[in-house]
Design a protein around this motif. Structure first.
Motif, PDB file in Angstrom:
ATOM      1  N   ASN A   9       1.421   2.148  -1.006  1.00  0.00           N
ATOM      2  CA  ASN A   9       0.074   2.702  -1.205  1.00  0.00           C
ATOM      3  C   ASN A   9       0.145   3.756  -2.312  1.00  0.00           C
ATOM      4  N   GLY A 176       3.096  12.277   3.871  1.00  0.00           N
ATOM      5  CA  GLY A 176       3.209  13.164   2.713  1.00  0.00           C
ATOM      6  C   GLY A 176       3.814  14.523   3.024  1.00  0.00           C
ATOM      7  N   GLY A 215       4.854   7.125   6.982  1.00  0.00           N
ATOM      8  CA  GLY A 215       4.938   8.572   7.134  1.00  0.00           C
ATOM      9  C   GLY A 215       6.283   9.059   6.641  1.00  0.00           C
ATOM     10  N   ILE A 236       4.270   2.610   2.616  1.00  0.00           N
ATOM     11  CA  ILE A 236       4.957   3.676   1.901  1.00  0.00           C
ATOM     12  C   ILE A 236       4.002   4.356   0.930  1.00  0.00           C
TER      13      ILE A 236
HETATM   14  C1  PEP Z   1       0.736   6.838   3.395  1.00  0.00           C
HETATM   15  O1  PEP Z   1      -0.042   7.514   2.744  1.00  0.00           O
HETATM   16  O2  PEP Z   1       0.349   5.785   3.923  1.00  0.00           O
HETATM   17  C2  PEP Z   1       2.089   7.333   3.544  1.00  0.00           C
HETATM   18  C3  PEP Z   1       2.849   6.777   4.445  1.00  0.00           C
HETATM   19  O3  PEP Z   1       2.466   8.342   2.704  1.00  0.00           O
HETATM   20  P1  PEP Z   1       3.937   8.960   2.557  1.00  0.00           P
HETATM   21  O4  PEP Z   1       4.909   7.830   2.534  1.00  0.00           O
HETATM   22  O5  PEP Z   1       3.900   9.713   1.265  1.00  0.00           O
HETATM   23  O6  PEP Z   1       4.143   9.850   3.734  1.00  0.00           O
END
Ligand code: PEP
Length: 253
Positions: A9, A176, A215, A236
């Motif tokens: 993503n 994030g 996450g 991701i």
């Molecule tokens: C997301 O936004 O779906 C996500 C999992 O973000 P990150 O991997 O940056 O935690």
């Protein structure tokens, strides 16, 4: 047999040129490393890049997703993008219910239920996101919250429609933040989601649905997460913006 999926993503990141570079670098890597047949890779670029990214992708098992869609088919909804527009741009998937949509755009479970229906009608596969906040987890309310999200947004689907979707469990406190759910925490929730699906539909449906973890999943922790029996891959965010990191996550299976 359910699919193993790694979806990136990109959120609201990258210029057009940067997006082309990012996708091109990964395509070369997947072509050279011979992506295993049972793994699907999905890129979710911003709307303006959907068509270009779709055209650039020429490897089986690599697909494109939109990050959102609107609840109506067409009409006077300035600034919105319909599921059929997304489908006609070459994307096969759409992310629905990401916590950032819930948080910044006040998208409720009921509203998301409409998006899931319109996406399926347009021939898109929804990647439906669910997950609790830190407060919910501290109050030991995380199972109830996720249950309610599923009940109010996807459990209205017929068995045949439900079998088309993908679920992403994304604890909000891990998105994030650099704080990943432990493999045990993630596995526990994935198994719980699968049990809810068994109770609502049946064993076969629950067994065949892909449930992704999202996450702060990265090249270092992906292997340990993906090793769990109910974790079928990842959604991701940050790590999908760096080609080599995303390729390493895909290769973590
Ligand atoms: C997301 O936004 O779906 C996500 C999992 O973000 P990150 O991997 O940056 O935690």
């Amino acid at each position: 047999m359910r699919k193993r999926i790694v979806a990136g993503n990109w959120k609201m990141n990258k210029t057009f040129e940067e997006a082309i570079d990012l996708v091109s670098e990964q395509i070369i890597a997947f072509r050279n490393d011979k992506l295993p047949k049972d793994i699907e890779v999905i890129f979710a670029p911003p709307f303006p890049f959907l068509k270009t990214v779709s055209v650039l992708i020429d490897i089986p098992h690599v697909h494109v997703a939109a990050q959102n869609c609107y609840i109506e088919e067409k009409g006077a909804f300035t600034g919105e993008v319909s599921a059929s527009m997304i489908r006609s741009s070459g994307a096969g998937y759409v992310i629905i219910g990401h916590s950032e949509r819930r948080m910044y755009f006040n998208e409720s479970n009921e509203f998301l239920a409409k998006k899931v229906v319109i996406a399926l009608k347009a021939g898109l596969i929804p990647i439906f996101c669910c997950g609790e906040t830190l407060k919910d987890r501290k109050n030991e309310n995380h199972f109830n919250i996720v249950k309610l999200q599923l009940e109010e947004s996807i459990f209205h689907l017929s068995e045949s429609d439900f079998q088309k979707i993908v679920i992403a469990y994304e604890p909000v406190w891990a998105i994030g933040t650099g704080i990943t759910a432990t493999p045990a925490q993630a596995q526990e929730m994935h198994a719980y989601i699968r049990k809810l699906i068994t109770d609502k539909y049946n064993h076969k449906v629950a067994d065949n649905i892909s449930i992704l973890y999202g996450g702060s999943c990265n090249a270092k922790n992906a292997k340990e997460l993906f090793a769990n029996p109910d974790i079928d891959g990842g959604l991701i965010g940050g790590a999908s913006l760096i080609a080599q990191d995303f390729v390493s996550i895909v290769n973590a299976f």
